[in-house]
Motif scaffolding. Structure first.
Motif, PDB file in Angstrom:
ATOM      1  N   ALA A 156       0.824  -1.205   0.000  1.00  0.00           N
ATOM      2  CA  ALA A 156       0.000   0.000   0.000  1.00  0.00           C
ATOM      3  C   ALA A 156       0.855   1.250   0.000  1.00  0.00           C
ATOM      4  O   ALA A 156       0.557   2.228  -0.697  1.00  0.00           O
ATOM      5  N   ALA A 157       1.942   1.235   0.756  1.00  0.00           N
ATOM      6  CA  ALA A 157       2.844   2.388   0.778  1.00  0.00           C
ATOM      7  C   ALA A 157       3.512   2.583  -0.572  1.00  0.00           C
ATOM      8  O   ALA A 157       3.669   3.711  -1.058  1.00  0.00           O
ATOM      9  N   SER A 158       3.878   1.465  -1.206  1.00  0.00           N
ATOM     10  CA  SER A 158       4.527   1.534  -2.508  1.00  0.00           C
ATOM     11  C   SER A 158       3.613   2.113  -3.569  1.00  0.00           C
ATOM     12  O   SER A 158       4.055   2.873  -4.451  1.00  0.00           O
ATOM     13  N   SER A 159       2.325   1.793  -3.507  1.00  0.00           N
ATOM     14  CA  SER A 159       1.379   2.333  -4.481  1.00  0.00           C
ATOM     15  C   SER A 159       1.298   3.854  -4.390  1.00  0.00           C
ATOM     16  O   SER A 159       1.126   4.538  -5.397  1.00  0.00           O
ATOM     17  N   ALA A 160       1.438   4.379  -3.158  1.00  0.00           N
ATOM     18  CA  ALA A 160       1.359   5.825  -2.960  1.00  0.00           C
ATOM     19  C   ALA A 160       2.704   6.516  -3.182  1.00  0.00           C
ATOM     20  O   ALA A 160       2.748   7.683  -3.586  1.00  0.00           O
ATOM     21  N   SER A 161       3.809   5.811  -2.916  1.00  0.00           N
ATOM     22  CA  SER A 161       5.153   6.384  -3.075  1.00  0.00           C
ATOM     23  C   SER A 161       6.059   5.382  -3.788  1.00  0.00           C
ATOM     24  O   SER A 161       6.954   4.781  -3.176  1.00  0.00           O
ATOM     25  N   PRO A 162       5.848   5.175  -5.078  1.00  0.00           N
ATOM     26  CA  PRO A 162       6.608   4.145  -5.787  1.00  0.00           C
ATOM     27  C   PRO A 162       8.100   4.434  -5.896  1.00  0.00           C
ATOM     28  O   PRO A 162       8.879   3.528  -6.205  1.00  0.00           O
ATOM     29  N   ASP A 163       8.510   5.683  -5.655  1.00  0.00           N
ATOM     30  CA  ASP A 163       9.922   6.037  -5.777  1.00  0.00           C
ATOM     31  C   ASP A 163      10.734   5.700  -4.529  1.00  0.00           C
ATOM     32  O   ASP A 163      11.972   5.775  -4.550  1.00  0.00           O
ATOM     33  N   VAL A 164      10.078   5.328  -3.427  1.00  0.00           N
ATOM     34  CA  VAL A 164      10.775   5.082  -2.163  1.00  0.00           C
ATOM     35  C   VAL A 164      11.145   3.604  -2.065  1.00  0.00           C
ATOM     36  O   VAL A 164      10.273   2.735  -2.182  1.00  0.00           O
ATOM     37  N   PRO A 165      12.420   3.263  -1.856  1.00  0.00           N
ATOM     38  CA  PRO A 165      12.816   1.851  -1.762  1.00  0.00           C
ATOM     39  C   PRO A 165      12.211   1.193  -0.531  1.00  0.00           C
ATOM     40  O   PRO A 165      11.890   1.844   0.465  1.00  0.00           O
ATOM     41  N   ARG A 166      12.083  -0.134  -0.613  1.00  0.00           N
ATOM     42  CA  ARG A 166      11.409  -0.884   0.451  1.00  0.00           C
ATOM     43  C   ARG A 166      12.250  -2.081   0.878  1.00  0.00           C
ATOM     44  O   ARG A 166      13.038  -2.620   0.096  1.00  0.00           O
ATOM     45  N   ALA A 167      12.027  -2.489   2.128  1.00  0.00           N
ATOM     46  CA  ALA A 167      12.667  -3.686   2.667  1.00  0.00           C
ATOM     47  C   ALA A 167      11.606  -4.538   3.343  1.00  0.00           C
ATOM     48  O   ALA A 167      10.794  -4.024   4.117  1.00  0.00           O
ATOM     49  N   PHE A 168      11.609  -5.823   3.053  1.00  0.00           N
ATOM     50  CA  PHE A 168      10.698  -6.753   3.718  1.00  0.00           C
ATOM     51  C   PHE A 168      11.372  -7.201   5.009  1.00  0.00           C
ATOM     52  O   PHE A 168      12.535  -7.610   5.025  1.00  0.00           O
ATOM     53  N   CYS A 186      11.367  -5.360  -3.602  1.00  0.00           N
ATOM     54  CA  CYS A 186      12.094  -4.762  -2.487  1.00  0.00           C
ATOM     55  C   CYS A 186      13.574  -4.587  -2.824  1.00  0.00           C
ATOM     56  O   CYS A 186      14.135  -5.295  -3.658  1.00  0.00           O
ATOM     57  N   ALA A 187      14.187  -3.645  -2.129  1.00  0.00           N
ATOM     58  CA  ALA A 187      15.618  -3.412  -2.281  1.00  0.00           C
ATOM     59  C   ALA A 187      16.425  -4.165  -1.239  1.00  0.00           C
ATOM     60  O   ALA A 187      17.642  -4.315  -1.387  1.00  0.00           O
ATOM     61  N   ALA A 188      15.756  -4.609  -0.159  1.00  0.00           N
ATOM     62  CA  ALA A 188      16.486  -5.274   0.918  1.00  0.00           C
ATOM     63  C   ALA A 188      15.585  -6.269   1.632  1.00  0.00           C
ATOM     64  O   ALA A 188      14.350  -6.170   1.589  1.00  0.00           O
ATOM     65  N   LEU A 189      16.236  -7.215   2.296  1.00  0.00           N
ATOM     66  CA  LEU A 189      15.571  -8.115   3.231  1.00  0.00           C
ATOM     67  C   LEU A 189      16.182  -7.819   4.598  1.00  0.00           C
ATOM     68  O   LEU A 189      17.392  -7.930   4.788  1.00  0.00           O
ATOM     69  N   ASN A 190      15.338  -7.410   5.553  1.00  0.00           N
ATOM     70  CA  ASN A 190      15.799  -7.093   6.900  1.00  0.00           C
ATOM     71  C   ASN A 190      15.543  -8.292   7.800  1.00  0.00           C
ATOM     72  O   ASN A 190      14.408  -8.741   7.927  1.00  0.00           O
ATOM     73  N   LEU A 191      16.596  -8.786   8.439  1.00  0.00           N
ATOM     74  CA  LEU A 191      16.553 -10.069   9.141  1.00  0.00           C
ATOM     75  C   LEU A 191      17.029  -9.951  10.580  1.00  0.00           C
ATOM     76  O   LEU A 191      17.855  -9.094  10.908  1.00  0.00           O
ATOM     77  N   SER A 192      16.562 -10.868  11.429  1.00  0.00           N
ATOM     78  CA  SER A 192      17.122 -11.016  12.758  1.00  0.00           C
ATOM     79  C   SER A 192      18.517 -11.614  12.658  1.00  0.00           C
ATOM     80  O   SER A 192      18.822 -12.384  11.741  1.00  0.00           O
ATOM     81  N   ARG A 193      19.352 -11.272  13.617  1.00  0.00           N
ATOM     82  CA  ARG A 193      20.707 -11.844  13.662  1.00  0.00           C
ATOM     83  C   ARG A 193      20.688 -13.311  14.083  1.00  0.00           C
ATOM     84  O   ARG A 193      21.675 -14.036  13.860  1.00  0.00           O
ATOM     85  N   ASP A 194      19.588 -13.776  14.671  1.00  0.00           N
ATOM     86  CA  ASP A 194      19.510 -15.141  15.192  1.00  0.00           C
ATOM     87  C   ASP A 194      19.656 -16.160  14.069  1.00  0.00           C
ATOM     88  O   ASP A 194      18.921 -16.129  13.074  1.00  0.00           O
ATOM     89  N   ASP A 195      20.612 -17.034  14.223  1.00  0.00           N
ATOM     90  CA  ASP A 195      20.858 -18.148  13.285  1.00  0.00           C
ATOM     91  C   ASP A 195      21.237 -17.693  11.875  1.00  0.00           C
ATOM     92  O   ASP A 195      21.191 -18.494  10.933  1.00  0.00           O
ATOM     93  N   LEU A 196      21.621 -16.453  11.719  1.00  0.00           N
ATOM     94  CA  LEU A 196      21.992 -15.973  10.383  1.00  0.00           C
ATOM     95  C   LEU A 196      23.385 -16.482  10.026  1.00  0.00           C
ATOM     96  O   LEU A 196      24.312 -16.402  10.838  1.00  0.00           O
TER      97      LEU A 196
END
Length: 251
Positions: A156-168, A186-196
């Motif tokens: 929904a945010a991307s539809s309103a601001s398609p120029d802004v990069p996103r991270a899941f 998306c431009a990035a995947l944001n992850l927990s440090r656990d078991d990475l």
């Protein structure tokens, strides 16, 4: 999609553990420490105003009852979240999104804006955040990376601001989450440090995405993650991580 700059150390919830979270005071402290980027959370008030707060209730940060989604912006904006953290921050209140963006631009801070919707208003929260970013004058807007655990909010945010990069934003790495992030553009995947591990980081990079990791407060742990190839870490103690830089593969 690469204009965010990808700073390697990102102050979690504005100033990490050094200031009341999600406040302008936190932003100022992050900048004084030498941070180049901050993360903060955005939720809607009952009347649809995007404000900086993490929890759906005021209990933890303000020391008083009340559900954020049931209170008008005027009451939330007057809520002291500084004094419960420390008396020195008394009078520090919940800020508007627009005010925080203006502050970040003035301080030269990039922003990881986490859309933190209350249950049931994921799309509406994302839509409001996206519209605010679209309406914010480009010349005065800091570099923003949108993130969320909610794919619906991100879309929904991307539809309103398609120029802004996103991270899941996800808890732990798995192939399905990576594939979903790719499908969403998306431009990035944001992850927990656990078991990475290095295999997961390599898979993220092979898919053409950056890898940001939360929440890292010990320099040795940050150093290990950067050796794995992660692109940045969120920290409650950016002071400790910044003071450990520069070292190879770290700052």
């Amino acid at each position: 999609m690469s204009g965010w700059g990808w700073p390697r150390i990102i102050a979690h919830r504005c100033g990490g553990a050094l200031a009341p979270e999600n406040t302008l005071a936190g932003l100022r402290i992050a900048a004084l420490l030498g941070c180049r980027a901050v993360e903060f959370d955005v939720m809607l008030s009952a009347d649809g105003e995007p404000l900086l707060i993490h929890d759906e209730t005021l209990d933890r940060t303000a020391g008083r009852p009340g559900r954020v989604g049931a209170l008008a912006a005027a009451e939330l904006l007057a809520t002291d979240v500084g004094r419960p953290f420390h008396p020195a921050f008394g009078g520090e209140t919940i800020p508007r999104l627009d005010t925080a963006l203006e502050c970040c631009a003035a301080l030269g801070l990039a922003v990881n804006l986490e859309i933190k919707p209350a249950a049931g208003v994921e799309q509406e929260t994302g839509r409001v955040v996206g519209r605010h970013l679209a309406a914010f004058p480009t010349s005065r807007r800091p570099a923003v990376l949108l993130s969320s655990f909610s794919a619906a909010a991100l879309d929904a945010a991307s539809s309103a601001s398609p120029d802004v990069p996103r991270a899941f934003l996800v808890g732990r790495f798995d192939a399905a989450s990576l594939a979903h992030a790719v499908r969403m553009g998306c431009a990035a995947l944001n992850l927990s440090r656990d078991d990475l591990d290095a295999v997961a980081v390599a898979a993220v990079h092979a898919a053409g995405l950056r890898c940001l990791v939360y929440t890292v407060n010990v320099p040795d742990e940050a150093r290990r993650l950067f050796l794995l190839g992660v692109d940045g870490v969120f920290s409650d103690r950016p002071d400790l991580l910044l003071s450990a830089s520069p070292t190879p593969n770290f700052g």
